[in-house]
Design a protein around this motif. Structure first.
Motif, PDB file in Angstrom:
ATOM      1  N   ASP A 262      37.671 -68.375  32.157  1.00  0.00           N
ATOM      2  CA  ASP A 262      36.955 -68.246  31.144  1.00  0.00           C
ATOM      3  C   ASP A 262      36.704 -69.121  29.874  1.00  0.00           C
ATOM      4  N   GLY A 263      36.664 -70.305  30.620  1.00  0.00           N
ATOM      5  CA  GLY A 263      36.412 -71.499  29.730  1.00  0.00           C
ATOM      6  C   GLY A 263      35.399 -72.303  30.005  1.00  0.00           C
ATOM      7  N   TYR A 264      35.238 -73.520  29.224  1.00  0.00           N
ATOM      8  CA  TYR A 264      34.274 -74.509  29.536  1.00  0.00           C
ATOM      9  C   TYR A 264      34.830 -75.831  29.640  1.00  0.00           C
ATOM     10  N   ALA A 265      34.138 -76.736  30.189  1.00  0.00           N
ATOM     11  CA  ALA A 265      34.705 -78.309  30.197  1.00  0.00           C
ATOM     12  C   ALA A 265      33.417 -78.957  29.588  1.00  0.00           C
ATOM     13  N   ILE A 266      33.588 -79.566  28.332  1.00  0.00           N
ATOM     14  CA  ILE A 266      32.598 -80.517  27.690  1.00  0.00           C
ATOM     15  C   ILE A 266      33.044 -81.706  27.813  1.00  0.00           C
ATOM     16  N   CYS A 267      32.009 -82.704  28.214  1.00  0.00           N
ATOM     17  CA  CYS A 267      32.141 -84.313  28.053  1.00  0.00           C
ATOM     18  C   CYS A 267      31.073 -84.802  27.291  1.00  0.00           C
ATOM     19  N   TYR A 268      31.373 -85.724  26.564  1.00  0.00           N
ATOM     20  CA  TYR A 268      30.020 -86.229  25.708  1.00  0.00           C
ATOM     21  C   TYR A 268      30.322 -87.684  25.568  1.00  0.00           C
ATOM     22  N   ASN A 269      29.380 -88.484  25.713  1.00  0.00           N
ATOM     23  CA  ASN A 269      29.317 -90.013  25.371  1.00  0.00           C
ATOM     24  C   ASN A 269      28.461 -90.291  24.400  1.00  0.00           C
ATOM     25  N   PRO A 270      29.044 -90.691  23.279  1.00  0.00           N
ATOM     26  CA  PRO A 270      28.078 -90.900  22.164  1.00  0.00           C
ATOM     27  C   PRO A 270      27.456 -92.310  21.916  1.00  0.00           C
TER      28      PRO A 270
ATOM     29  N   THR B 227      31.160 -66.410  29.807  1.00  0.00           N
ATOM     30  CA  THR B 227      30.613 -68.006  29.509  1.00  0.00           C
ATOM     31  C   THR B 227      29.477 -68.227  30.326  1.00  0.00           C
ATOM     32  N   HIS B 228      28.617 -69.091  29.585  1.00  0.00           N
ATOM     33  CA  HIS B 228      27.330 -69.566  30.106  1.00  0.00           C
ATOM     34  C   HIS B 228      27.143 -70.867  29.594  1.00  0.00           C
ATOM     35  N   ALA B 229      27.061 -71.828  30.687  1.00  0.00           N
ATOM     36  CA  ALA B 229      26.938 -73.373  30.041  1.00  0.00           C
ATOM     37  C   ALA B 229      25.493 -73.433  29.354  1.00  0.00           C
TER      38      ALA B 229
ATOM     39  N   HIS C   6      25.066 -88.154  25.275  1.00  0.00           N
ATOM     40  CA  HIS C   6      25.050 -87.349  26.593  1.00  0.00           C
ATOM     41  C   HIS C   6      26.064 -86.381  26.563  1.00  0.00           C
ATOM     42  N   PHE C   7      25.587 -85.036  27.299  1.00  0.00           N
ATOM     43  CA  PHE C   7      26.527 -84.014  27.032  1.00  0.00           C
ATOM     44  C   PHE C   7      26.578 -83.365  28.608  1.00  0.00           C
ATOM     45  N   SER C   8      27.801 -83.186  29.167  1.00  0.00           N
ATOM     46  CA  SER C   8      27.854 -82.240  30.293  1.00  0.00           C
ATOM     47  C   SER C   8      28.608 -81.080  29.984  1.00  0.00           C
ATOM     48  N   ILE C   9      28.193 -79.985  30.281  1.00  0.00           N
ATOM     49  CA  ILE C   9      28.920 -78.697  29.948  1.00  0.00           C
ATOM     50  C   ILE C   9      28.888 -78.029  31.388  1.00  0.00           C
ATOM     51  N   THR C  10      30.270 -77.509  31.765  1.00  0.00           N
ATOM     52  CA  THR C  10      30.290 -76.830  32.791  1.00  0.00           C
ATOM     53  C   THR C  10      31.055 -75.423  32.548  1.00  0.00           C
ATOM     54  N   ALA C  11      30.829 -74.193  33.324  1.00  0.00           N
ATOM     55  CA  ALA C  11      31.587 -73.088  33.188  1.00  0.00           C
ATOM     56  C   ALA C  11      31.475 -72.509  34.356  1.00  0.00           C
ATOM     57  N   PHE C  12      32.204 -71.442  34.510  1.00  0.00           N
ATOM     58  CA  PHE C  12      32.121 -70.680  36.116  1.00  0.00           C
ATOM     59  C   PHE C  12      31.328 -69.517  36.131  1.00  0.00           C
TER      60      PHE C  12
ATOM     61  N   ASN D 257      35.465 -72.135  51.590  1.00  0.00           N
ATOM     62  CA  ASN D 257      36.024 -72.045  50.183  1.00  0.00           C
ATOM     63  C   ASN D 257      35.332 -73.034  49.391  1.00  0.00           C
ATOM     64  N   LEU D 258      35.069 -74.408  49.860  1.00  0.00           N
ATOM     65  CA  LEU D 258      34.320 -75.230  49.014  1.00  0.00           C
ATOM     66  C   LEU D 258      32.991 -74.460  48.566  1.00  0.00           C
ATOM     67  N   ASP D 259      32.143 -73.971  49.368  1.00  0.00           N
ATOM     68  CA  ASP D 259      30.806 -73.552  49.043  1.00  0.00           C
ATOM     69  C   ASP D 259      30.901 -72.557  48.077  1.00  0.00           C
ATOM     70  N   ILE D 260      32.006 -71.633  48.005  1.00  0.00           N
ATOM     71  CA  ILE D 260      32.148 -70.648  46.932  1.00  0.00           C
ATOM     72  C   ILE D 260      32.636 -71.276  45.617  1.00  0.00           C
ATOM     73  N   LEU D 261      33.401 -72.241  45.636  1.00  0.00           N
ATOM     74  CA  LEU D 261      33.767 -73.011  44.525  1.00  0.00           C
ATOM     75  C   LEU D 261      32.596 -73.685  43.876  1.00  0.00           C
ATOM     76  N   ILE D 262      31.920 -74.316  44.738  1.00  0.00           N
ATOM     77  CA  ILE D 262      30.396 -75.133  44.117  1.00  0.00           C
ATOM     78  C   ILE D 262      29.537 -74.196  43.521  1.00  0.00           C
ATOM     79  N   ASN D 263      29.312 -73.199  44.516  1.00  0.00           N
ATOM     80  CA  ASN D 263      28.419 -71.920  44.024  1.00  0.00           C
ATOM     81  C   ASN D 263      28.605 -71.283  42.520  1.00  0.00           C
ATOM     82  N   ASP D 264      29.997 -71.266  42.361  1.00  0.00           N
ATOM     83  CA  ASP D 264      30.553 -70.651  41.105  1.00  0.00           C
ATOM     84  C   ASP D 264      30.236 -71.602  40.132  1.00  0.00           C
ATOM     85  N   LEU D 265      30.288 -72.859  40.274  1.00  0.00           N
ATOM     86  CA  LEU D 265      30.306 -73.830  38.902  1.00  0.00           C
ATOM     87  C   LEU D 265      28.830 -74.030  38.562  1.00  0.00           C
ATOM     88  N   ASP D 266      28.630 -73.712  37.413  1.00  0.00           N
ATOM     89  CA  ASP D 266      27.231 -74.032  36.367  1.00  0.00           C
ATOM     90  C   ASP D 266      27.479 -75.400  35.723  1.00  0.00           C
TER      91      ASP D 266
END
Length: 612
Positions: A562-570, A588-590, A576-582, A391-400
């Motif tokens: 069907d969403g994104y997570a975006i973190c930023y450090n100005p 969605t495409h990071a 610095h940005f990090s963008i994740t999507a499934f 299950n963890l490998d499925i989750l990890i492979n799904d995260l971009d």
């Protein structure tokens, strides 16, 4: 008899010391922050309708408006629930925080990695082998113990925001805390305030856990060189073996892990080992090197490693995801921190990381052997581990995961033009999202509520009518006042931020009204069963600013499929940005959003400072 008396004196003096430390902690963290207000009902309902306008067509808004008016009428259901919330605020430390933690975290059944626990990836250190790894890990442990001592002795200065003192409640809870899985909801166990509070940390290498005492018998903290000696011993006892990765179990769906947890604890050895991990001050994960693909993708891979360990064939077995604080140090100089959100939060974590990076060295003496933790694995537990691995490998492979450093400008540009850097970035995110998906979406930015006693967080809703106007105008050649519309969009977000910082955000209040109805045994009010509320709380953009003055990157997974997570450090001249999507979501495409965001930021710079 003489020895019994000595023992009694020892126990009494230890209890006195514990009591003194506990009293100092209470004095240090006695909050001078005021209670969190319950916002006026009419104001929240108006704000809610305004927040829906950029997201829904007018006919749907009109339907919802009628429902909201009925809910909010004098003497109606909303007014009754509001009265009860005001009463609750009068007799609780904070009227919403406990409910929020319970509802948002402890009742969630999703796995902690990716879905919940945020990771912070820090700039790579200048070592590339196990020797450098252990030297740096020793410094890190010593620095964290020093930080803990400042909390215990009341030396951690009270923080301020906009001239107001912040509530410091969360700091003592960072250590010796752990989330415990349950069948319907989890709970938090904090062992740091017991009479004999724990004196060990847990170190994990090659999926093997060790209990490492970090205080000497006289109660003094171990020095850096003592800790280094212990880490060398741990390394010599943890060569790669066929050990089962027990930590993988904590990555499961919470109900599944709760059942496996109960099976695991039937055995006395397992129970002792699990308790040692749960009660430890924090965990240190000594990871194998991150597989290097290219410099361009290394930052993304490094952040993903801290977030989830890289998979069952990499370092995911070196985690105990329930633990409040886990420091990750790789052999290749990568390092970071993973934390569990029910207990910890971004700003206190940033303060801790700042302390680690500022710390100096100390002298040394002899030490006891680290204790290896053993697990008895029967067929059932073996099956649980295999399922968790899959299950963890499925989750990890799904995260971009897409991490990048935007170098064209930083927070100084918006500041120069009298704009809030955070609001500037939030409008840029909405514009970039619109360009990829041809719509605005519900987006949450986080505002701290620590200026109130026991306060946690509030959402700031990014899409506003002003943002919608600007987004529609920017690509229209016939519109001339684009800069003015941009300013209005940024200012609208800043106004919502200021409102949230006064305790007058709308989302926690709406949640409180809904939970109050449930608490009173009433059916959920219609306003919360309306499709508009579903759209408004389907957070396709989960965003967060890292409050750090270092080049760190925060990373977590999207809140919805069907969403994104975006973190930023100005920083001053870069962000610095990090963008994740499934990957499972075709829309969605990071990387696409990342490229569009870079172009959008450049365009906004051109809007502020035209080159022609």
């Amino acid at each position: 008899y003489y020895f019994q008396v000595l023992q009694m004196v020892e126990v009494c003096s230890f209890s006195l010391v514990s009591l003194q430390v506990s009293m100092r902690q209470e004095l240090c963290f006695f909050s001078s922050a005021p209670p969190q207000p319950v916002p006026p009902l009419a104001q929240t309902l108006q704000g809610y309708l305004r927040a829906l306008e950029p997201l829904l067509p007018p006919e749907e808004i009109n339907h919802t408006r009628r429902m909201v008016q009925e809910f909010g009428r004098p003497g109606g259901l909303g007014s009754q629930l509001q009265e009860e919330l005001v009463k609750r605020a009068g007799h609780t430390r904070n009227w919403i925080s406990d409910w929020w933690v319970q509802w948002a975290y402890l009742e969630s059944r999703q796995p902690l990695p990716v879905h919940s626990n945020p990771a912070i990836s820090l700039p790579r250190r200048d070592f590339n082998d196990w020797r450098g790894q252990l030297m740096f890990a020793s410094k890190l442990i010593a620095a964290v113990l020093d930080f803990k001592a400042k909390i215990n002795t009341g030396q951690l200065p009270v923080e301020f925001m906009r001239g107001k003192p912040l509530c410091m409640d969360l700091y003592p809870l960072l250590f010796s805390s752990c989330r415990i899985p349950g069948p319907k909801h989890d709970y938090i166990a904090n062992h740091g305030r017991t009479r004999r509070s724990p004196t060990h940390i847990t170190v994990v290498r090659n999926y093997q856990f060790f209990q490492l005492e970090v205080y000497n018998s006289d109660g003094s903290r171990m020095t850096e060189s003592q800790i280094h000696g212990q880490l060398l011993r741990i390394r010599s006892q943890s060569w790669k073996t066929d050990k089962e990765p027990m930590g993988i179990l904590t990555s499961e769906h919470r109900h599944t892990w709760g059942e496996a947890y109960n099976r695991l604890l039937r055995d006395k050895i397992n129970k002792e080992s699990v308790r040692a991990i749960e009660t430890g001050l924090f965990s240190l994960c000594l990871d194998s090197p991150v597989m290097r693909i290219s410099d361009e993708k290394y930052a993304s891979r490094k952040a993903a490693q801290v977030l989830h360990g890289g998979g069952t064939f990499s370092n995911s077995g070196n985690r105990w995801f329930d633990k409040t604080l886990q420091f990750v140090v790789g052999e290749d100089g990568s390092w970071g921190l993973l934390y569990e959100q029910a207990t910890a939060e971004g700003p206190p974590i940033a303060t801790l990381l700042h302390h680690i990076q500022e710390s100096k060295e100390s002298p040394s003496g002899p030490t006891a052997m680290p204790k290896k933790l053993y697990f008895y694995i029967d067929k059932e537990i073996k099956r649980d581990i295999e399922l968790a691995k899959q299950n963890l490998d499925i989750l990890i492979n799904d995260l971009d995961v897409n991490v990048f450093n935007f170098k064209k400008f930083g927070k100084e540009l918006p500041k120069k033009h009298k704009m809030s850097p955070n609001s500037f970035i939030q409008v840029a995110l909405q514009l970039a999202y619109y360009r990829v998906h041809n719509e605005l979406c519900a987006a949450c930015d986080i505002a701290s509520q620590r200026m109130f006693r026991g306060g946690r967080t509030e959402y700031i809703r990014s899409p506003t009518n002003q943002t919608l106007k600007f987004v529609m105008a920017i690509s229209n050649p016939s519109v001339s006042e684009k800069l003015q519309l941009f300013r209005e969009a940024v200012d609208a977000h800043t106004a919502l931020t200021n409102q949230a910082l006064k305790g007058h955000g709308i989302d926690r209040h709406l949640l409180g009204l809904k939970l109050q109805a449930i608490e009173q045994g009433l059916s959920i009010p219609k306003v919360f069963m309306d499709t508009a509320y579903g759209v408004a709380t389907h957070w396709k953009l989960r965003t967060g600013q890292v409050p750090a003055n270092t080049d760190s990157v925060m990373c977590f997974g999207p809140l919805v499929p069907d969403g994104y997570a975006i973190c930023y450090n100005p920083q001053a001249d870069h962000v610095h940005f990090s963008i994740t999507a499934f990957n499972c979501c075709e829309e969605t495409h990071a990387e696409t959003l990342a490229l569009t965001l870079k172009e959008t930021l450049c365009e906004l710079q051109e809007l502020l400072e035209p080159t022609v």
